[in-house]
Design an enzyme around this catalytic site. Structure first.
Site, mmCIF file in Angstrom:
data_model
loop_
_atom_site.group_PDB
_atom_site.id
_atom_site.type_symbol
_atom_site.label_atom_id
_atom_site.label_comp_id
_atom_site.label_asym_id
_atom_site.label_seq_id
_atom_site.Cartn_x
_atom_site.Cartn_y
_atom_site.Cartn_z
ATOM 1 N N GLY A 1 42.516 27.747 36.767
ATOM 2 C CA GLY A 1 42.543 26.460 37.478
ATOM 3 C C GLY A 1 43.755 25.592 37.227
ATOM 4 O O GLY A 1 43.709 24.387 37.477
ATOM 5 N N SER A 2 44.883 26.188 36.782
ATOM 6 C CA SER A 2 46.064 25.328 36.571
ATOM 7 C C SER A 2 46.578 24.775 37.894
ATOM 8 O O SER A 2 47.064 23.634 37.942
ATOM 9 C CB SER A 2 47.170 26.082 35.823
ATOM 10 O OG SER A 2 47.735 27.090 36.621
ATOM 11 N N ASN A 3 46.475 25.545 38.975
ATOM 12 C CA ASN A 3 46.896 25.016 40.281
ATOM 13 C C ASN A 3 45.936 23.944 40.779
ATOM 14 O O ASN A 3 46.364 22.953 41.373
ATOM 15 C CB ASN A 3 47.035 26.144 41.307
ATOM 16 C CG ASN A 3 48.332 26.893 41.122
ATOM 17 O OD1 ASN A 3 49.391 26.414 41.497
ATOM 18 N ND2 ASN A 3 48.250 28.056 40.495
ATOM 19 N N ASN B 1 46.452 29.671 51.046
ATOM 20 C CA ASN B 1 46.375 30.331 49.741
ATOM 21 C C ASN B 1 47.743 30.292 49.071
ATOM 22 O O ASN B 1 48.774 30.211 49.741
ATOM 23 C CB ASN B 1 45.955 31.796 49.930
ATOM 24 C CG ASN B 1 45.814 32.538 48.617
ATOM 25 O OD1 ASN B 1 45.227 32.018 47.655
ATOM 26 N ND2 ASN B 1 46.353 33.747 48.554
ATOM 27 N N MET C 1 39.256 34.637 43.702
ATOM 28 C CA MET C 1 39.431 36.089 43.701
ATOM 29 C C MET C 1 38.470 36.805 44.654
ATOM 30 O O MET C 1 37.782 37.760 44.275
ATOM 31 C CB MET C 1 39.256 36.631 42.274
ATOM 32 C CG MET C 1 40.225 36.013 41.274
ATOM 33 S SD MET C 1 41.956 36.165 41.773
ATOM 34 C CE MET C 1 42.196 37.909 41.455
ATOM 35 N N ARG C 2 38.451 36.332 45.886
ATOM 36 C CA ARG C 2 37.551 36.893 46.867
ATOM 37 C C ARG C 2 38.203 36.883 48.236
ATOM 38 O O ARG C 2 38.957 35.951 48.528
ATOM 39 C CB ARG C 2 36.341 35.956 46.986
ATOM 40 C CG ARG C 2 35.084 36.560 46.659
ATOM 41 C CD ARG C 2 34.009 35.544 46.379
ATOM 42 N NE ARG C 2 33.502 35.813 45.073
ATOM 43 C CZ ARG C 2 32.796 36.893 44.767
ATOM 44 N NH1 ARG C 2 32.464 37.752 45.693
ATOM 45 N NH2 ARG C 2 32.419 37.113 43.528
ATOM 46 N N HIS D 1 50.159 32.523 46.431
ATOM 47 C CA HIS D 1 50.297 33.882 45.895
ATOM 48 C C HIS D 1 51.563 33.947 45.034
ATOM 49 O O HIS D 1 52.619 33.469 45.448
ATOM 50 C CB HIS D 1 50.385 34.881 47.054
ATOM 51 C CG HIS D 1 50.455 36.293 46.587
ATOM 52 N ND1 HIS D 1 49.346 36.961 46.101
ATOM 53 C CD2 HIS D 1 51.491 37.147 46.483
ATOM 54 C CE1 HIS D 1 49.713 38.179 45.732
ATOM 55 N NE2 HIS D 1 51.006 38.312 45.957
ATOM 56 N N LYS E 1 27.597 37.802 51.702
ATOM 57 C CA LYS E 1 28.754 36.900 51.720
ATOM 58 C C LYS E 1 28.545 35.819 52.776
ATOM 59 O O LYS E 1 28.867 34.658 52.565
ATOM 60 C CB LYS E 1 30.021 37.709 52.035
ATOM 61 C CG LYS E 1 31.259 36.838 52.143
ATOM 62 C CD LYS E 1 32.516 37.638 52.421
ATOM 63 C CE LYS E 1 33.026 38.289 51.184
ATOM 64 N NZ LYS E 1 34.489 38.425 51.143
HETATM 65 C C1 GRF Z 1 48.063 31.867 40.588
HETATM 66 O O1 GRF Z 1 49.120 32.638 40.100
HETATM 67 C C2 GRF Z 1 47.934 32.016 42.082
HETATM 68 O O2 GRF Z 1 49.164 32.224 42.718
HETATM 69 C C3 GRF Z 1 47.073 33.245 42.211
HETATM 70 O O3 GRF Z 1 46.152 33.141 41.150
HETATM 71 C C4 GRF Z 1 46.728 32.385 40.087
HETATM 72 C C5 GRF Z 1 45.770 31.286 39.751
HETATM 73 O O4 GRF Z 1 46.184 30.600 38.594
HETATM 74 N N1 GRF Z 1 46.475 33.335 43.514
HETATM 75 P P1 GRF Z 1 45.419 29.272 38.185
HETATM 76 O O5 GRF Z 1 43.925 29.606 38.121
HETATM 77 O O6 GRF Z 1 45.686 28.233 39.227
HETATM 78 O O7 GRF Z 1 45.956 28.899 36.842
#
Ligand code: GRF
Length: 188
Positions: free
Chosen positions: A12-14, A108, A91-92, A110, A66
């Site tokens: 969850g850092s993003n 999203n 992750m889905r 990536h 789903k």
């Molecule tokens: C990130 O590298 C994002 O690009 C990818 O999953 C990772 C999630 O990192 N889809 P975080 O959970 O936000 O730290």
């Protein structure tokens, strides 16, 4: 105030970077109104609690399909009036129910320069390949894996041999690029 939801499965850092950017005005007129997490107890849920962001936690195995859990999610997004769904380590693969109701409004992040290195291990795959320029992509979500239209990209040049150092560089690029891309999309 436009409301957005961030979907995450793990760290969850993003999620935290986007929430901080909304609160500081770096993403103007934006509130992170919901964190959606498909792994109860994941680290992101603690971040959300600390930041006071409501969490919708669920276990996919508690649902018949789903479609069933995506219906539950989409109903909550509707109830809150969510303008944009931001996947961040969710992750889905997004299914028909969410794409049908929020298609075009789901993005999203990536950790590679798509279309190179799609999939769940992009940083490791690019590192093992030996590329010299890594990067980050923000893209629209469709029914393909990491295949929707590209919205923004940032290159991360790196020629070292330390994957932890590389990972940190890529994450800090993500934490800049995602808020900037969200701000631009919300202003459209
Ligand atoms: C990130 O590298 C994002 O690009 C990818 O999953 C990772 C999630 O990192 N889809 P975080 O959970 O936000 O730290």
């Amino acid at each position: 105030m436009k409301k957005i939801a961030v979907f995450a499965s793990g760290n969850g850092s993003n999620f935290e970077a986007v929430t901080a950017a909304a609160r500081s005005g770096l993403i103007p007129d934006c509130e992170v109104a919901l964190c959606v997490c498909d792994r109860p107890g994941a680290y992101v849920t603690g971040r959300a609690a600390r930041l006071g962001v409501p969490v919708l936690e669920f276990s996919p195995r508690d649902f018949g399909s789903k479609r069933d859990f995506e219906k539950m999610i989409a109903d909550e997004l509707d109830r809150l009036g969510i303008a944009l769904v931001c996947l961040a380590g969710y992750m889905r693969i997004v299914g028909e129910e969410l794409l049908g109701r929020y298609g075009g409004r789901i993005i999203n992040i990536h950790p590679a320069l798509l279309p190179a290195f799609p999939g769940a291990h992009a940083i490791r795959d690019a590192f093992e390949y030996g590329v010299k320029v890594y990067g980050v992509t923000i893209h629209r979500v469709d029914s393909t894996v990491d295949g929707g239209a590209i919205i923004a990209q940032e290159a991360v040049p790196y020629e070292g041999r330390d994957i932890d150092e590389l990972t940190a560089l890529i994450h800090s690029a993500e934490h800049r690029l995602y808020p900037a891309a969200i701000a631009r999309l919300l202003a459209e």
